[in-house]
Design a protein around this motif. Structure first.
Motif, PDB file in Angstrom:
ATOM      1  N   UNK A  58      -6.535  10.353 -10.238  1.00  0.00           N
ATOM      2  CA  UNK A  58      -7.403   9.034 -10.361  1.00  0.00           C
ATOM      3  C   UNK A  58      -7.203   8.680 -11.717  1.00  0.00           C
ATOM      4  N   UNK A  59      -7.977   7.543 -12.042  1.00  0.00           N
ATOM      5  CA  UNK A  59      -7.876   6.833 -13.366  1.00  0.00           C
ATOM      6  C   UNK A  59      -9.021   7.455 -14.492  1.00  0.00           C
ATOM      7  N   UNK A  60      -9.410   8.625 -14.108  1.00  0.00           N
ATOM      8  CA  UNK A  60     -10.466   9.185 -15.148  1.00  0.00           C
ATOM      9  C   UNK A  60     -10.203  10.801 -15.140  1.00  0.00           C
ATOM     10  N   UNK A  61     -11.422  11.241 -15.537  1.00  0.00           N
ATOM     11  CA  UNK A  61     -11.442  12.929 -15.669  1.00  0.00           C
ATOM     12  C   UNK A  61     -12.309  13.359 -14.652  1.00  0.00           C
ATOM     13  N   UNK A  62     -12.874  12.549 -13.863  1.00  0.00           N
ATOM     14  CA  UNK A  62     -13.525  13.126 -12.662  1.00  0.00           C
ATOM     15  C   UNK A  62     -12.664  14.040 -11.795  1.00  0.00           C
ATOM     16  N   UNK A  63     -13.455  14.886 -10.835  1.00  0.00           N
ATOM     17  CA  UNK A  63     -12.957  15.681  -9.887  1.00  0.00           C
ATOM     18  C   UNK A  63     -12.516  15.144  -8.535  1.00  0.00           C
ATOM     19  N   UNK A  64     -13.102  13.713  -8.345  1.00  0.00           N
ATOM     20  CA  UNK A  64     -13.051  13.201  -7.277  1.00  0.00           C
ATOM     21  C   UNK A  64     -12.313  11.543  -7.163  1.00  0.00           C
ATOM     22  N   UNK A  65     -11.897  11.274  -6.279  1.00  0.00           N
ATOM     23  CA  UNK A  65     -11.733   9.880  -6.146  1.00  0.00           C
ATOM     24  C   UNK A  65     -12.065   9.280  -4.848  1.00  0.00           C
ATOM     25  N   UNK A  66     -12.295   8.050  -4.708  1.00  0.00           N
ATOM     26  CA  UNK A  66     -13.056   7.188  -3.642  1.00  0.00           C
ATOM     27  C   UNK A  66     -12.239   6.157  -3.097  1.00  0.00           C
ATOM     28  N   UNK A  67     -11.987   6.155  -1.961  1.00  0.00           N
ATOM     29  CA  UNK A  67     -11.580   4.917  -1.069  1.00  0.00           C
ATOM     30  C   UNK A  67     -12.639   4.463  -0.233  1.00  0.00           C
ATOM     31  N   UNK A  68     -12.528   2.819  -0.132  1.00  0.00           N
ATOM     32  CA  UNK A  68     -13.661   2.447   0.696  1.00  0.00           C
ATOM     33  C   UNK A  68     -12.862   1.590   1.921  1.00  0.00           C
ATOM     34  N   UNK A  69     -11.673   1.006   1.722  1.00  0.00           N
ATOM     35  CA  UNK A  69     -11.129   0.518   2.799  1.00  0.00           C
ATOM     36  C   UNK A  69      -9.524   0.505   2.644  1.00  0.00           C
ATOM     37  N   UNK A  70      -8.695   0.529   3.545  1.00  0.00           N
ATOM     38  CA  UNK A  70      -7.122   0.523   3.332  1.00  0.00           C
ATOM     39  C   UNK A  70      -6.681  -0.761   4.531  1.00  0.00           C
ATOM     40  N   UNK A  71      -6.079  -1.763   3.944  1.00  0.00           N
ATOM     41  CA  UNK A  71      -5.483  -2.915   4.754  1.00  0.00           C
ATOM     42  C   UNK A  71      -3.943  -2.798   4.644  1.00  0.00           C
ATOM     43  N   UNK A  72      -3.256  -3.154   5.979  1.00  0.00           N
ATOM     44  CA  UNK A  72      -1.646  -2.896   6.071  1.00  0.00           C
ATOM     45  C   UNK A  72      -1.149  -4.441   6.060  1.00  0.00           C
ATOM     46  N   UNK A  73      -0.310  -4.851   5.347  1.00  0.00           N
ATOM     47  CA  UNK A  73       0.052  -6.327   5.458  1.00  0.00           C
ATOM     48  C   UNK A  73       1.366  -6.128   5.710  1.00  0.00           C
ATOM     49  N   UNK A  74       1.984  -7.013   6.680  1.00  0.00           N
ATOM     50  CA  UNK A  74       3.365  -7.325   6.810  1.00  0.00           C
ATOM     51  C   UNK A  74       3.470  -7.946   8.274  1.00  0.00           C
ATOM     52  N   UNK A  75       4.478  -7.442   9.136  1.00  0.00           N
ATOM     53  CA  UNK A  75       4.772  -7.871  10.515  1.00  0.00           C
ATOM     54  C   UNK A  75       4.640  -6.821  11.634  1.00  0.00           C
ATOM     55  N   UNK A  76       4.033  -7.091  12.667  1.00  0.00           N
ATOM     56  CA  UNK A  76       4.220  -6.415  13.800  1.00  0.00           C
ATOM     57  C   UNK A  76       4.647  -7.018  15.155  1.00  0.00           C
ATOM     58  N   UNK A  77       5.947  -6.393  15.884  1.00  0.00           N
ATOM     59  CA  UNK A  77       6.335  -6.960  17.036  1.00  0.00           C
ATOM     60  C   UNK A  77       6.917  -8.329  16.966  1.00  0.00           C
ATOM     61  N   UNK A  78       7.392  -8.625  15.685  1.00  0.00           N
ATOM     62  CA  UNK A  78       8.152  -9.781  15.537  1.00  0.00           C
ATOM     63  C   UNK A  78       9.307  -9.668  14.658  1.00  0.00           C
ATOM     64  N   UNK A  79      10.346 -10.456  14.856  1.00  0.00           N
ATOM     65  CA  UNK A  79      11.566 -10.287  14.246  1.00  0.00           C
ATOM     66  C   UNK A  79      11.716 -11.486  13.167  1.00  0.00           C
ATOM     67  N   UNK A  80      12.248 -11.405  12.108  1.00  0.00           N
ATOM     68  CA  UNK A  80      12.341 -12.463  10.974  1.00  0.00           C
ATOM     69  C   UNK A  80      13.934 -12.843  11.341  1.00  0.00           C
ATOM     70  N   UNK A  81      14.007 -13.957  10.766  1.00  0.00           N
ATOM     71  CA  UNK A  81      15.413 -14.670  10.830  1.00  0.00           C
ATOM     72  C   UNK A  81      16.311 -14.086   9.847  1.00  0.00           C
ATOM     73  N   UNK A  82      17.404 -13.885  10.104  1.00  0.00           N
ATOM     74  CA  UNK A  82      18.223 -12.908   9.246  1.00  0.00           C
ATOM     75  C   UNK A  82      18.329 -13.581   7.749  1.00  0.00           C
ATOM     76  N   UNK A  83      18.485 -14.907   7.717  1.00  0.00           N
ATOM     77  CA  UNK A  83      18.610 -15.395   6.329  1.00  0.00           C
ATOM     78  C   UNK A  83      17.400 -15.162   5.525  1.00  0.00           C
ATOM     79  N   UNK A  84      16.043 -14.883   6.261  1.00  0.00           N
ATOM     80  CA  UNK A  84      14.808 -14.543   5.409  1.00  0.00           C
ATOM     81  C   UNK A  84      14.846 -13.111   4.929  1.00  0.00           C
ATOM     82  N   UNK A  85      15.840 -12.223   5.998  1.00  0.00           N
ATOM     83  CA  UNK A  85      15.944 -10.758   5.574  1.00  0.00           C
ATOM     84  C   UNK A  85      16.831 -10.623   4.455  1.00  0.00           C
TER      85      UNK A  85
END
Length: 328
Positions: free
Chosen positions: A292-319
């Protein structure tokens, strides 16, 4: 019209969450007068909503203590709305108006075929702590929440809350009177190991982490107890199960990220770009919070979000263009 289903065990409830996209759970106690008073309203709900679009269940908090603990139900009656296995809304106490609001939200979801605010990437009302990269969407709904595993977490917290669609309570301007916690903290030290399985192969572009530890603590004696934000994280892909801490220290990660103070925005969210060419066909993700970013013995997480693509294919040029990004 079918009556609400009485849950017999944790496995039984996991099956319901897996087979029904929308679930309303009524946590009650036989010794609670409020539970008895609100029960007729819940029965009315079962007459309005039909299976298989939604499933209504009843959970006795005395007989199913592990479930009550997992979802932080301490004061029955409590009603929880689940979408895709994750908590979407909650109403505590014998509150007919709150239950009516829950019914209205559920009805809208059912009328829209279970879409609407269920899928974060479909223009719904799901909360996000940071803007989306251009051309990508929030695909957190691919997470199989039933397979989530979090090592070294304090037992007062539920791992599923990390993928809740709701706004973190720490961002509410008015102080909360509830003892319910909608974040997670580490236990014996500052490290966490989060295993995130997916329902389908995924392309990840960005990881968004929200961490909102209290910032107004001036008591130096409490520094070790005040949680920190994550500083160093390691990511591992396509693992069949969670890693152990020794294993996570020894093997090479897919990517290591150092999070600086300037990376956290006003919502307490860090927008972390990934090396996209390394995250093209992902079935699972392990997030290892190293420190973590300090001297504590604990870290905290409130939310996790995943950003990207699911079930879709990009054009080869963009890849090809993505593959030529600086630093790859």
């Amino acid at each position: 019209m079918a009556k609400p289903v009485e849950i017999r065990s944790k496995d039984h409830f996991d099956t319901v969450l897996r087979e029904s996209r929308v679930v309303v759970a009524y946590f009650y106690s036989n010794g609670s007068i409020e539970s008895k008073n609100i029960a007729p309203y819940y029965d009315e709900l079962s007459k309005l909503i039909s299976k298989p679009k939604a499933t209504l269940v009843k959970i006795n908090t005395e007989a199913q203590r592990p479930l009550a603990a997992e979802f932080a139900v301490t004061t029955p009656p409590t009603f929880i709305l689940f979408r895709d296995g994750a908590i979407a809304d909650k109403v505590k106490g014998a509150n007919p108006h709150g239950l009516l609001s829950l019914i209205e939200k559920l009805s809208k979801d059912v009328e829209s075929g279970g879409e609407g605010s269920i899928r974060a990437g479909s223009g719904g009302l799901a909360w996000r702590g940071a803007d989306l990269p251009r051309g990508y969407t929030d695909i957190s709904d691919v997470v199989d929440v039933r397979g989530l595993e979090l090592l070294n977490a304090d037992t007062d917290f539920s791992v599923r809350t990390l993928f809740s669609k709701s706004k973190p309570s720490a961002l509410d301007k008015s102080p909360s009177t509830s003892d319910e916690k909608d974040w997670v903290e580490s236990d014996t030290d500052e490290q966490l190991l989060l295993f995130v399985p997916f329902n389908s192969a995924t392309k990840l572009h960005t990881l968004q982490l929200t961490s909102l530890p209290p910032m107004d603590n001036n008591d130096e004696d409490d520094d070790e107890e005040t949680p920190m934000r994550p500083k160093t994280i390691k990511l591992f892909t396509n693992r069949p199960h969670n890693l152990g801490f020794d294993e996570a220290d020894d093997i090479n990660p897919t990517q290591t990220i150092e999070i600086g103070e300037a990376d956290w925005n006003s919502n307490g969210t860090a927008n972390l770009p990934l090396r996209f060419v390394r995250f093209q066909n992902i079935s699972s993700l392990v997030i290892f919070v190293v420190d973590g970013d300090g001297d504590s013995d604990k870290v905290r997480l409130d939310r996790v979000r995943l950003i990207g693509e699911s079930g879709e294919k990009r054009e080869m040029g963009k890849l090809e263009k993505i593959g030529d990004e600086p630093g790859e």
